[in-house]
Write a protein that holds these residues in place. Structure first.
Motif, short mmCIF file in Angstrom:
data_model
loop_
_atom_site.label_atom_id
_atom_site.label_comp_id
_atom_site.label_asym_id
_atom_site.label_seq_id
_atom_site.Cartn_x
_atom_site.Cartn_y
_atom_site.Cartn_z
N ASN A 16 0.79 -1.23 0.32
CA ASN A 16 -0.14 -0.55 0.19
C ASN A 16 1.27 1.40 0.25
N VAL A 17 0.84 2.08 -1.12
CA VAL A 17 1.66 3.65 -1.05
C VAL A 17 0.59 4.37 -0.72
N LEU A 18 1.01 5.70 0.12
CA LEU A 18 0.53 5.92 1.06
C LEU A 18 0.94 7.52 0.87
N TYR A 50 -1.60 10.49 10.12
CA TYR A 50 -1.43 9.39 11.43
C TYR A 50 0.20 9.23 12.01
N SER A 51 1.01 9.82 11.17
CA SER A 51 2.19 10.29 11.80
C SER A 51 2.54 11.11 12.14
N GLY A 52 1.77 12.46 11.59
CA GLY A 52 2.66 13.95 11.78
C GLY A 52 3.96 14.09 11.20
N LYS A 53 4.19 13.34 9.49
CA LYS A 53 5.08 14.03 8.75
C LYS A 53 4.67 13.83 7.56
N ARG A 54 4.43 14.97 7.25
CA ARG A 54 4.51 15.13 5.20
C ARG A 54 5.01 13.62 4.71
N ARG A 55 5.31 12.55 4.26
CA ARG A 55 6.51 11.85 3.58
C ARG A 55 5.42 10.63 2.78
N TRP A 56 5.80 10.26 1.67
CA TRP A 56 5.45 9.28 1.43
C TRP A 56 5.09 8.10 2.05
N ALA A 57 5.18 7.19 1.69
CA ALA A 57 5.08 5.55 2.75
C ALA A 57 4.56 4.77 2.16
N SER A 58 5.38 3.67 2.86
CA SER A 58 4.46 2.35 2.57
C SER A 58 4.19 1.43 3.98
N LEU A 59 3.14 1.05 3.66
CA LEU A 59 2.29 -0.09 4.14
C LEU A 59 1.99 -1.52 4.17
N ILE A 107 -1.38 -4.80 8.88
CA ILE A 107 -2.71 -4.10 9.08
C ILE A 107 -3.60 -5.08 9.29
N ARG A 108 -4.13 -5.11 10.61
CA ARG A 108 -4.90 -6.59 11.14
C ARG A 108 -6.95 -5.50 11.35
N LEU A 109 -7.77 -6.17 11.60
CA LEU A 109 -9.17 -5.42 11.48
C LEU A 109 -9.20 -5.57 12.97
N ALA A 110 -9.02 -4.46 13.72
CA ALA A 110 -9.17 -3.82 15.04
C ALA A 110 -10.35 -4.55 15.57
N GLU A 111 -10.44 -4.91 17.26
CA GLU A 111 -11.25 -6.17 17.82
C GLU A 111 -12.39 -5.40 18.30
N LYS A 112 -12.45 -3.44 18.57
CA LYS A 112 -13.34 -2.61 18.76
C LYS A 112 -13.38 -1.13 17.85
N ALA A 113 -14.65 -1.19 17.72
CA ALA A 113 -14.59 -0.06 16.77
C ALA A 113 -13.83 1.11 17.14
N GLY A 114 -14.09 2.01 16.10
CA GLY A 114 -13.54 3.36 16.76
C GLY A 114 -11.70 3.45 17.08
N LEU A 169 4.78 0.92 9.29
CA LEU A 169 4.66 2.71 8.45
C LEU A 169 6.16 2.57 8.05
N HIS A 170 6.42 2.69 6.39
CA HIS A 170 7.53 2.67 6.15
C HIS A 170 7.93 4.15 6.02
N LEU A 171 7.96 5.22 6.19
CA LEU A 171 8.41 6.45 5.21
C LEU A 171 9.65 6.28 4.02
N MET A 172 9.53 6.91 2.98
CA MET A 172 9.91 6.32 1.12
C MET A 172 10.77 7.91 1.85
N ASP A 173 11.89 7.65 0.87
CA ASP A 173 13.19 8.95 0.93
C ASP A 173 11.77 9.66 -0.23
N GLU A 174 11.61 9.01 -1.12
CA GLU A 174 11.09 9.72 -2.13
C GLU A 174 10.57 11.54 -1.53
#
Lengths: 271, 331, 316
Positions: free
Chosen positions: B239-241, B249-258, B263-270, B324-329
């Motif tokens: 996933n390219v974010l 979600y991380s506070g840094k404005r960078r391209w990232a890959s996930l 990724i997991r499904l959360a047990e509780k909503a919210g 969440l891997h932040l990329m150099d690009e």
């Protein structure tokens, strides 16, 4: 016997195709009957009787032998020249992409694409302009020119089938250009060249239109036959020679067919 | 330590097409090196530059420290396994394998012996008398390998050698090639467009795109820490974010890959990121979903046996911040 | 086999062959040049040179009084082609070529179609040889065979008599223009021999064109309710057309240039080939002979241009 999967041809088509093939072959078969006819003066059918005496008569005719000898010599030398030129051309055209390869293909095909009489008269007028006397070599000049295309067609078809990566593989394994030619290219195009050579021989052996313009007083076998056709002198001998010519030309054609049958076709348009 | 193959600013242009564009590359001795990329990315041209079938338009290539420009392929102690194998159809298997020895002038008995040894090495003993046309695809591939190895090359080049084989055979051959390379210690350079193949076999991988190398690294590096969007997308369909999404979600404005499997499904909503399931497919050992989350489409892979949400169900997605891997690009 | 510690770059094989190999490898254009030089010199000088010499001569004229060639540029010789006697020759030859081409196509189509679509395995090979052998067997022998067949005392007359159809043959021979004393001295005879001799040149391209038509196309057409006639008109014929045009290039060109068939089988009226032969030989009028040869070249040029536009060359 075809399997049921293939549907059978309609009857009308079968008849038309069979009739067409008979039309192509019956006249040639007729030559074999006439070679043994007893009739000397006319083309009478049915023959009044059959005999083998004309074989002996033809065998003892020195003019037939010398015409045959000249034809074989001309065909052999023309074929040799055509094989060298045709192979070089085919190799250059198919191994490399370069500007003008279409022009070269056209140039090679032109001598048979244009009517033979044009090649003939062009050569003759060039000989007279350049004051070259007729000789064995003037015949060769004409024959080799139109034989090139037959070798070329066969070689090009085979080159196209021989994958370019074979040559790279050979070089990769340590063979230089000459070794690659000797051990990879030649064995792969060998049969195609042989087939081309056979067809070139058959073509030259049979050629009359160009030859009449380039031979002067010399007589090749086809010219001998042509004179017999225009002014029949000894019909039975002509019959025998015609039969022998049919047999002699069939051999190289059959051989060429067997050399190239898996894969590329004997270049039929190469005549 | 010298390098096995070294490219310095190597370019190969065909007219206006830049097949290879200012590539720098160092391949280490004894390494299993993969060149990975889509077709037309320049990886095969690089291989042909090493073999000597192409000459660089600029830059320099050296092989074990010796300059290779202008040296014909037949004078390089480098051999190639071709994509279509390029076995000589007019020679039997033994003569094919012995070809390189024959042109070097090795005697008949000696080269027959060496060729037979090479056939044993690729597990085709006794096949010498057959014609290439009588062999299966996998067997031809082995003959091509034996034909190259018999010359004891310093570098062995393999151009998509497994491309024509079916899946089962391919997996076997991958393992065998790997073992062979370890046993012989020869430097292997392997071109492929199949990222799974590159990751599973190679010691290091170079990812090519548009005639340039995007990233060089170990399979783990490439897979887990892609440096560009192209690498993240091409290797393992991550996933390219977008920088905006990542900023939230991380506070840094960078391209990232996930990675989808992180990724997991959360047990509780919210919790985490809310989204809607758009499509799902069962892949045997795993389940795969496509989830639309806040304007971004995310792929999710979960192990089989975990609860499976319905199409159209609302779900919450969570992942570890470290994944969440932040990329150099640049953003 | 241990990892090699042998040198990476090997020395040249040595000797002239090794050195030449390296040179040719570095300069592929040099090799190409060397390969092309002999054939291009041969074809360029011997063949094209002669053709240009011929073309040049067609712009000379012959002096009516001395019979010598006047080497000054003139179009007078081309003007002579338009004289009724000469123009008749051209019209006659072109008409014959057109008729021969049409008849060849009709006779060749079933053979080519059968060979392409129905012949399989052994039959395919047999068909192929059945077309190749007549194609390559001696041109003169083929003509000679027809001289035997068409002679007044020959097999065809005999056959008509046996079938009690002699009246039909006589009626045909008494027709103007196509008739004559016997078939071997009539235009009908010339026509039959032309068709016979050039027929294989028509069959091969038609077969090649039809080989490329998938068999299920014909089935699809009849599946969609077309009658066999409609299938032929709307599917087969258009697909075979490039092949027919390719074949017609041969039959047309060969008929235009032939001078031996009409000389041996036919009337005393001349065809272009005979006119060329007579002008350069007995008449010694090389300029007019050269101008005559330009006619088939021009006609074929136009024909080839039209054929190319129809895509006929893909079927060769």
């Amino acid at each position: 016997m075809r399997s049921d999967r293939h549907q059978s041809a309609p009857l009308g088509l079968k008849i038309a195709a069979a009739a067409g093939l008979l039309f192509l072959h019956l006249p040639i078969l007729l030559i074999f009957v006439y070679a043994f006819t007893m009739e000397e003066k006319s083309y009478q059918w049915p023959p009044p009787g059959l005999t083998t005496q004309w074989l002996a008569v033809a065998w003892n005719r020195p003019d037939v032998w010398s015409a045959l000898g000249l034809s074989v010599k001309v065909a052999a030398v023309s074929t040799a020249i055509a094989m060298v030129l045709g192979t070089l051309c085919a190799a250059a055209v198919s191994q490399t992409k370069f500007f003008g390869r279409e022009v070269i293909s056209l140039l090679v095909i032109l001598p048979i694409a244009l009517p033979g009489i044009i090649t003939g008269i062009a050569l003759r007028s060039a000989f007279s302009l350049a004051e070259i006397p007729f000789s064995f070599w003037t015949i060769i000049l004409g024959h080799a020119t139109f034989c090139v295309v037959v070798v070329y067609n066969n070689a090009v078809a085979r080159f196209r089938r021989t994958s370019g990566s074979l040559i790279e593989a050979s070089m990769d394994l340590g063979a230089d250009g000459f070794q690659t030619f000797r051990y990879v290219i030649l064995p792969n195009i060998g049969t195609a060249l042989l087939a081309g050579g056979m067809l070139a021989f058959a073509l030259s052996f049979d050629e009359v239109i160009v030859t009449t313009f380039t031979a002067g007083q010399q007589q090749t076998l086809p010219i001998w036959m042509l004179e017999e056709l225009v002014r029949p002198r000894q019909r039975p001998v002509t019959n025998v020679v015609a039969m022998v010519v049919v047999l002699v030309t069939f051999l190289p054609i059959l051989a060429a067919y067997y050399l190239t049958r898996d894969g590329d076709q004997v270049a039929g348009s190469g005549k | 330590m010298t390098t096995a193959v070294s490219f310095e600013k190597v370019s190969r242009h065909f007219g206006a097409v830049r097949a290879v564009d200012a590539v720098d590359l160092d391949i280490r001795p004894g390494e299993f090196f993969a060149m990975l990329g889509p077709s037309g990315s320049g990886k095969t041209t690089c291989l042909r530059l090493i073999a000597g079938f192409e000459q660089p338009t600029a830059g320099s290539i050296s092989i074990f420290g010796e300059r290779a420009e202008g040296v014909p392929p037949y004078r390089r102690n480098v051999n190639t396994v071709f994509q279509d194998y390029a076995l000589f159809p007019h020679l039997n298997v033994l003569d094919n394998v012995a070809y390189g020895l024959m042109v070097k002038g090795v005697g008949r008995t000696e080269r027959a012996k060496q060729a037979e040894d090479a056939l044993k090495l690729v597990q085709l003993p006794g096949y010498g008398a057959r014609r290439p046309s009588q062999l299966s695809g996998g067997q031809r591939q082995r003959v091509a390998l034996a034909r190259a190895l018999v010359n004891k090359p310093r570098v062995l080049l393999l151009d998509e050698p497994l491309g024509a084989l079916d899946l089962k055979l391919r997996e076997n051959m991958q393992e065998e090639l790997k073992l062979l390379q370890r046993a012989l210690g020869i430097t292997f350079v392997f071109v492929t467009h199949d990222q799974g193949e590159a990751l599973s076999m190679a010691d290091r991988v170079a990812v090519f795109n548009d005639g340039r190398i995007m990233q060089i690294g170990t399979p783990q590096d490439i897979y887990e820490r892609p440096q560009t969007r192209f690498v993240a997308d091409f290797v393992g369909s991550s996933n390219v974010l977008s920088p905006d999404f990542v900023a939230r979600y991380s506070g840094k404005r960078r391209w990232a890959s996930l990675r989808p499997e992180k990724i997991r499904l959360a047990e509780k909503a919210g919790q985490g990121v809310a989204g809607t399931v758009r499509a799902r497919s069962f892949l045997g050992a795993t389940n795969r979903f496509t989830v639309d989350a806040e304007g971004t489409r995310l792929h999710v892979i979960t192990p089989a046996g975990q609860p499976v949400p319905e199409d159209g169900a609302d779900v919450s997605l969570v992942w570890l911040p470290a994944d969440l891997h932040l990329m150099d690009e640049p953003a | 086999m241990p990892a090699g510690s042998a040198p990476v770059i090997l020395p040249s094989r040595g000797g002239i062959a090794g050195a030449l190999s390296d040179i040719f490898w570095r300069r592929p254009k040099l090799l190409l040049f060397l390969m092309l030089t002999p054939p291009l010199l041969w074809l360029g000088i011997v063949y094209l040179g002669s053709l240009f010499a011929l073309l040049l001569q067609s712009f000379f004229s012959i002096d009516d009084f001395s019979g010598l060639i006047n080497r000054e540029f003139t179009l007078k010789t081309y003007g002579e082609l338009l004289r009724p006697a000469n123009f008749d020759i051209i019209v006659r030859t072109v008409t014959m070529a057109a008729c021969v081409t049409l008849a060849s196509a009709v006779v060749a189509f079933p053979i080519g179609y059968f060979a392409a679509r129905y012949a399989r395995g052994k039959w395919k090979a047999l068909f192929y040889l059945g077309i190749m052998l007549p194609l390559w067997s001696s041109y003169l022998v083929k003509i000679y065979a027809w001289k035997l067949i068409l002679a007044k005392e020959g097999i065809l007359t005999w056959l008509f008599a046996k079938l009690h159809l002699s009246w039909l043959l006589d009626a045909w021979l008494s027709l103007p223009y196509v008739g004559g004393n016997s078939l071997s001295v009539s235009f009908t005879g010339t026509f039959i021999v032309f068709v016979y001799v050039w027929l294989p040149f028509m069959i091969l391209p038609i077969q090649a064109a039809l080989e490329r038509v998938p068999g299920n196309l014909v089935e699809a057409s009849s599946d969609l309710g077309a009658t066999p006639g409609q299938t032929f008109r709307n599917v087969l014929f258009p697909l075979a057309l490039p092949g027919i045009v390719a074949g017609s290039i041969f039959t047309f060109s060969l008929t235009l240039g032939d001078y031996i068939i009409p000389q041996i089988i036919g009337t005393s009226r001349l065809f272009i080939g005979q006119a060329v032969y007579a002008q350069q030989g007995t008449a010694g009028n090389i300029p007019l002979a050269a101008a005559f040869t330009v006619v088939p070249v021009v006609i074929m040029g136009i024909y080839l241009w039209a054929a190319k536009r129809m895509g006929a060359f893909d079927a060769l």
